[in-house]
Design an enzyme around this catalytic site. Structure first.
Site, PDB file in Angstrom:
ATOM      1  N   SER A 125       0.837  -1.206   0.000  1.00 15.61           N
ATOM      2  CA  SER A 125       0.000   0.000   0.000  1.00 15.61           C
ATOM      3  C   SER A 125       0.868   1.250   0.000  1.00 15.61           C
ATOM      4  O   SER A 125       1.976   1.267   0.552  1.00 15.61           O
ATOM      5  CB  SER A 125      -0.867  -0.020   1.268  1.00 15.61           C
ATOM      6  OG  SER A 125      -1.453   1.233   1.470  1.00 15.61           O
ATOM      7  N   TYR A 149      -2.098  -1.454  10.809  1.00 12.13           N
ATOM      8  CA  TYR A 149      -2.321  -1.964   9.445  1.00 12.13           C
ATOM      9  C   TYR A 149      -1.140  -1.596   8.552  1.00 12.13           C
ATOM     10  O   TYR A 149      -0.556  -2.452   7.872  1.00 12.13           O
ATOM     11  CB  TYR A 149      -3.622  -1.388   8.856  1.00 12.13           C
ATOM     12  CG  TYR A 149      -3.735  -1.627   7.374  1.00 12.13           C
ATOM     13  CD1 TYR A 149      -4.011  -2.891   6.867  1.00 12.13           C
ATOM     14  CD2 TYR A 149      -3.514  -0.587   6.453  1.00 12.13           C
ATOM     15  CE1 TYR A 149      -4.087  -3.120   5.496  1.00 12.13           C
ATOM     16  CE2 TYR A 149      -3.584  -0.804   5.086  1.00 12.13           C
ATOM     17  CZ  TYR A 149      -3.871  -2.070   4.615  1.00 12.13           C
ATOM     18  OH  TYR A 149      -3.924  -2.289   3.251  1.00 12.13           O
ATOM     19  N   LYS A 153       2.015  -3.979   6.515  1.00 16.66           N
ATOM     20  CA  LYS A 153       2.462  -3.946   5.114  1.00 16.66           C
ATOM     21  C   LYS A 153       3.976  -3.762   5.055  1.00 16.66           C
ATOM     22  O   LYS A 153       4.660  -4.404   4.260  1.00 16.66           O
ATOM     23  CB  LYS A 153       1.742  -2.840   4.339  1.00 16.66           C
ATOM     24  CG  LYS A 153       0.255  -3.093   4.163  1.00 16.66           C
ATOM     25  CD  LYS A 153      -0.017  -4.332   3.312  1.00 16.66           C
ATOM     26  CE  LYS A 153      -1.457  -4.754   3.297  1.00 16.66           C
ATOM     27  NZ  LYS A 153      -1.695  -6.081   2.720  1.00 16.66           N
TER      28      LYS A 153
HETATM   29  P1  NAD Z   1     -10.970  -7.354   0.818  1.00 18.65           P
HETATM   30  O1  NAD Z   1     -11.218  -7.365   2.266  1.00 18.65           O
HETATM   31  O2  NAD Z   1     -12.109  -7.092  -0.103  1.00 18.65           O
HETATM   32  O3  NAD Z   1     -10.292  -8.727   0.359  1.00 18.65           O
HETATM   33  C1  NAD Z   1      -9.457  -9.479   1.189  1.00 18.65           C
HETATM   34  C2  NAD Z   1      -9.989 -10.897   1.202  1.00 18.65           C
HETATM   35  O4  NAD Z   1      -9.142 -11.695   2.032  1.00 18.65           O
HETATM   36  C3  NAD Z   1     -11.398 -10.996   1.780  1.00 18.65           C
HETATM   37  O5  NAD Z   1     -12.234 -11.725   0.891  1.00 18.65           O
HETATM   38  C4  NAD Z   1     -11.221 -11.736   3.100  1.00 18.65           C
HETATM   39  O6  NAD Z   1     -12.322 -12.532   3.408  1.00 18.65           O
HETATM   40  C5  NAD Z   1      -9.960 -12.526   2.813  1.00 18.65           C
HETATM   41  N1  NAD Z   1      -9.210 -12.884   4.018  1.00 18.65           N
HETATM   42  C6  NAD Z   1      -8.872 -12.094   5.059  1.00 18.65           C
HETATM   43  N2  NAD Z   1      -8.202 -12.803   5.982  1.00 18.65           N
HETATM   44  C7  NAD Z   1      -8.100 -14.073   5.501  1.00 18.65           C
HETATM   45  C8  NAD Z   1      -7.538 -15.268   6.003  1.00 18.65           C
HETATM   46  N3  NAD Z   1      -6.966 -15.330   7.193  1.00 18.65           N
HETATM   47  N4  NAD Z   1      -7.620 -16.379   5.244  1.00 18.65           N
HETATM   48  C9  NAD Z   1      -8.228 -16.364   4.038  1.00 18.65           C
HETATM   49  N5  NAD Z   1      -8.786 -15.267   3.519  1.00 18.65           N
HETATM   50  C10 NAD Z   1      -8.721 -14.124   4.243  1.00 18.65           C
HETATM   51  O7  NAD Z   1      -9.789  -6.305   0.552  1.00 18.65           O
HETATM   52  P2  NAD Z   1      -9.190  -5.757  -0.816  1.00 18.65           P
HETATM   53  O8  NAD Z   1      -9.532  -4.324  -0.911  1.00 18.65           O
HETATM   54  O9  NAD Z   1      -9.512  -6.665  -1.921  1.00 18.65           O
HETATM   55  O10 NAD Z   1      -7.649  -5.836  -0.467  1.00 18.65           O
HETATM   56  C11 NAD Z   1      -6.813  -6.868  -0.920  1.00 18.65           C
HETATM   57  C12 NAD Z   1      -5.400  -6.615  -0.451  1.00 18.65           C
HETATM   58  O11 NAD Z   1      -4.966  -5.342  -0.925  1.00 18.65           O
HETATM   59  C13 NAD Z   1      -5.228  -6.575   1.061  1.00 18.65           C
HETATM   60  O12 NAD Z   1      -3.993  -7.183   1.381  1.00 18.65           O
HETATM   61  C14 NAD Z   1      -5.194  -5.102   1.371  1.00 18.65           C
HETATM   62  O13 NAD Z   1      -4.480  -4.834   2.537  1.00 18.65           O
HETATM   63  C15 NAD Z   1      -4.466  -4.576   0.155  1.00 18.65           C
HETATM   64  N6  NAD Z   1      -4.715  -3.151  -0.108  1.00 18.65           N
HETATM   65  C16 NAD Z   1      -6.013  -2.724  -0.281  1.00 18.65           C
HETATM   66  C17 NAD Z   1      -6.250  -1.366  -0.486  1.00 18.65           C
HETATM   67  C18 NAD Z   1      -7.670  -0.858  -0.659  1.00 18.65           C
HETATM   68  O14 NAD Z   1      -7.891   0.337  -0.484  1.00 18.65           O
HETATM   69  N7  NAD Z   1      -8.646  -1.698  -1.002  1.00 18.65           N
HETATM   70  C19 NAD Z   1      -5.201  -0.445  -0.554  1.00 18.65           C
HETATM   71  C20 NAD Z   1      -3.900  -0.941  -0.404  1.00 18.65           C
HETATM   72  C21 NAD Z   1      -3.664  -2.290  -0.182  1.00 18.65           C
HETATM   73  N1  UFG Z   2     -13.023  11.377   2.899  1.00 16.97           N
HETATM   74  C1  UFG Z   2     -14.014  12.278   3.201  1.00 16.97           C
HETATM   75  N2  UFG Z   2     -15.186  11.800   3.698  1.00 16.97           N
HETATM   76  C2  UFG Z   2     -15.418  10.468   3.897  1.00 16.97           C
HETATM   77  C3  UFG Z   2     -14.397   9.543   3.573  1.00 16.97           C
HETATM   78  C4  UFG Z   2     -13.201  10.039   3.092  1.00 16.97           C
HETATM   79  O1  UFG Z   2     -13.836  13.475   3.037  1.00 16.97           O
HETATM   80  O2  UFG Z   2     -16.502  10.111   4.373  1.00 16.97           O
HETATM   81  C5  UFG Z   2     -11.757  11.876   2.363  1.00 16.97           C
HETATM   82  C6  UFG Z   2     -10.573  11.562   3.256  1.00 16.97           C
HETATM   83  O3  UFG Z   2     -10.417  12.533   4.232  1.00 16.97           O
HETATM   84  C7  UFG Z   2      -9.443  11.528   2.224  1.00 16.97           C
HETATM   85  C8  UFG Z   2     -10.116  11.035   0.942  1.00 16.97           C
HETATM   86  O4  UFG Z   2     -11.507  11.240   1.139  1.00 16.97           O
HETATM   87  O5  UFG Z   2      -8.997  12.823   2.010  1.00 16.97           O
HETATM   88  C9  UFG Z   2      -9.865   9.567   0.673  1.00 16.97           C
HETATM   89  O6  UFG Z   2     -10.186   8.827   1.847  1.00 16.97           O
HETATM   90  P1  UFG Z   2     -10.297   7.251   1.849  1.00 16.97           P
HETATM   91  O7  UFG Z   2     -10.675   6.838   3.235  1.00 16.97           O
HETATM   92  O8  UFG Z   2     -11.161   6.794   0.735  1.00 16.97           O
HETATM   93  O9  UFG Z   2      -8.837   6.786   1.488  1.00 16.97           O
HETATM   94  P2  UFG Z   2      -7.458   7.000   2.281  1.00 16.97           P
HETATM   95  O10 UFG Z   2      -6.549   7.639   1.311  1.00 16.97           O
HETATM   96  O11 UFG Z   2      -7.642   7.680   3.558  1.00 16.97           O
HETATM   97  O12 UFG Z   2      -7.074   5.503   2.643  1.00 16.97           O
HETATM   98  C10 UFG Z   2      -6.662   4.605   1.651  1.00 16.97           C
HETATM   99  C11 UFG Z   2      -6.997   3.159   2.063  1.00 16.97           C
HETATM  100  C12 UFG Z   2      -6.200   2.732   3.262  1.00 16.97           C
HETATM  101  C13 UFG Z   2      -4.741   2.998   3.061  1.00 16.97           C
HETATM  102  C14 UFG Z   2      -4.522   4.437   2.665  1.00 16.97           C
HETATM  103  C15 UFG Z   2      -3.103   4.705   2.299  1.00 16.97           C
HETATM  104  O13 UFG Z   2      -8.372   3.051   2.360  1.00 16.97           O
HETATM  105  O14 UFG Z   2      -6.367   1.348   3.444  1.00 16.97           O
HETATM  106  O15 UFG Z   2      -5.296   4.740   1.492  1.00 16.97           O
HETATM  107  O16 UFG Z   2      -2.893   6.065   2.124  1.00 16.97           O
HETATM  108  F1  UFG Z   2      -4.024   2.731   4.190  1.00 16.97           F
END
Ligand code: NAD
Ligand code: UFG
Length: 340
Positions: A125, A149, A153
């Site tokens: 991330s 969290y 990572k």
């Molecule tokens: P998500 O929660 O939709 O998908 C993760 C999946 O992993 C889920 O289906 C959950 O049930 C499964 N899971 C969790 N723990 C498990 C376990 N112990 N065994 C088996 N399955 C398990 O999340 P996502 O948005 O698809 O994220 C996927 C990856 O990307 C994650 O590692 C997350 O940290 C990373 N990531 C996501 C974002 C974001 O904003 N979505 C940003 C940066 C990194």
């Molecule tokens: N925001 C609002 N109102 C809301 C939700 C979000 O104004 O109800 C704003 C936040 O303040 C931010 C922007 O929208 O400025 C984006 O916010 P998000 O929560 O959608 O995303 P973030 O950038 O805060 O977080 C994302 C992922 C995290 C990760 C992070 C890394 O969700 O998992 O990026 O920077 F850790």
């Protein structure tokens, strides 16, 4: 090639499975449905025309995972999505995050080592950069993590570096910026459980009437319109980057055992721009108000994606409007399902 996808029922995992199958890969998926539902497997079948080879499995269960990986013949590489991802929850429940995200990754690496699987793509991330000067490239310093969290990572990247030095494991770590949007079929998308923390699901839930009003967290930041800047990347573009990363490892294009790439669009958009984009594509006037800043938000972050472009031959093709359009279609599809 056969690819094991952990967290395959999740948001990014499910979209990646679609693109892997489209590109001709065989997929084996596992998930424990901690943050997803079995119905996604039906949707994947509808999109791809193929039954997904899926096993319900918790990666914290080391012996079950090892047995599964050993007894599944022909896995060439792993894409590791399975993790918990709620920043706020990780502050309240740090051990849950260390056990699942770090412990789960260690279990997976042990299982891979025993089975002789040597390639892994890891979900990292942009949170590892904290407050950096954008556009942020991969050489930007890794800052002290703002949350457990974020720390998981960083720790997982370090574990992968160490393991790639100690063995013949090759790793691609992908640092995602802000994944948004949904598949154009509206059969899969993000399923935020409870009140969403993230901007785009909050926008679409407000528009559909599930939430009364969206609060914009602060409009007094030193940015073009006072609201925070993020790099919103369409989940299908993100999924395609994983296919490119698998190809990169398979063709041994990597110069080092551990490679890291930013995945973003290279463009920063403010919260107000995101709202305007949504209003334009949906034709809906969104009910929003300006509120106080949210603790822990970085002011602005967007990616330099040069390295991914050169190394993976990948760049985003979808715009912020495409993101909003597909998110809105997905929200409407969810509402139709719920009303049935
Ligand atoms: P998500 O929660 O939709 O998908 C993760 C999946 O992993 C889920 O289906 C959950 O049930 C499964 N899971 C969790 N723990 C498990 C376990 N112990 N065994 C088996 N399955 C398990 O999340 P996502 O948005 O698809 O994220 C996927 C990856 O990307 C994650 O590692 C997350 O940290 C990373 N990531 C996501 C974002 C974001 O904003 N979505 C940003 C940066 C990194
Ligand atoms: N925001 C609002 N109102 C809301 C939700 C979000 O104004 O109800 C704003 C936040 O303040 C931010 C922007 O929208 O400025 C984006 O916010 P998000 O929560 O959608 O995303 P973030 O950038 O805060 O977080 C994302 C992922 C995290 C990760 C992070 C890394 O969700 O998992 O990026 O920077 F850790």
């Amino acid at each position: 090639m056969k690819i094991l996808v952990t967290g395959g029922a999740g948001y990014i995992g499910s979209h990646t499975i679609v693109e892997l199958i489209k590109a001709g890969y065989d997929v084996v998926a596992i998930d424990n449905f901690d943050n997803s539902y079995p119905s996604v497997l039906e949707s994947l079948k509808e999109i791809t025309g193929k039954e997904i080879d899926f096993t319900e499995m918790d990666i914290r269960d080391k012996s079950a995972l090892k047995t599964f990986v050993k007894n599944t013949p022909g896995i060439d590489a792993v894409i590791h999505f399975a993790a918990n991802k709620a920043v706020g929850e990780s502050v309240a429940l740090p051990l849950k995050y260390y056990e699942n995200n770090v412990g789960g990754t260690v279990n997976l690496l042990e299982a891979m080592q025993e089975a002789g699987i040597k390639q892994i793509v890891f979900s990292s991330s942009c949170t590892v950069y904290g407050e950096a000067t954008p556009p942020v490239d991969e050489n930007a310093p890794i800052l002290v993590a703002q949350s457990p969290y974020g720390n998981t990572k960083q720790i997982c990247e370090e574990i992968l570096i160490d393991q790639s030095k100690a063995t013949d494991l090759t790793v691609v770590a992908l640092r995602y910026f802000n994944p948004v949007g949904a598949h154009e079929s509206a059969l899969i998308g993000e399923l935020p459980i409870g009140i969403p923390n993230n901007l785009v699901p909050f926008i679409t839930q407000t528009a559909i009437g599930k939430r009364e009003v969206l609060t914009v967290f602060g409009d007094d930041y030193p940015t073009k319109d006072g609201t925070c800047i993020r790099d919103y990347i369409h989940v299908v573009d993100l999924a395609l980057a994983h296919v490119a990363a698998i190809d990169y490892l398979a063709k041994q294009k990597n110069e080092e055992a551990f490679s890291v790439f930013n995945l973003g669009t290279g463009e920063g958009n403010s919260v107000l721009e995101a709202i305007q984009s949504f209003e334009k594509v949906s034709g809906i006037k969104l009910n929003y108000k300006i509120g106080p800043r949210r603790t822990g938000d970085v002011v602005q972050v967007y990616a330099s994606c040069e390295k991914a472009f050169k190394g993976l031959g990948w760049k985003t093709e979808r715009s912020l409007e495409d993101c909003m359009r597909s998110s809105w279609k997905w929200e409407q599809a969810l509402a139709t399902k719920e009303n049935k």
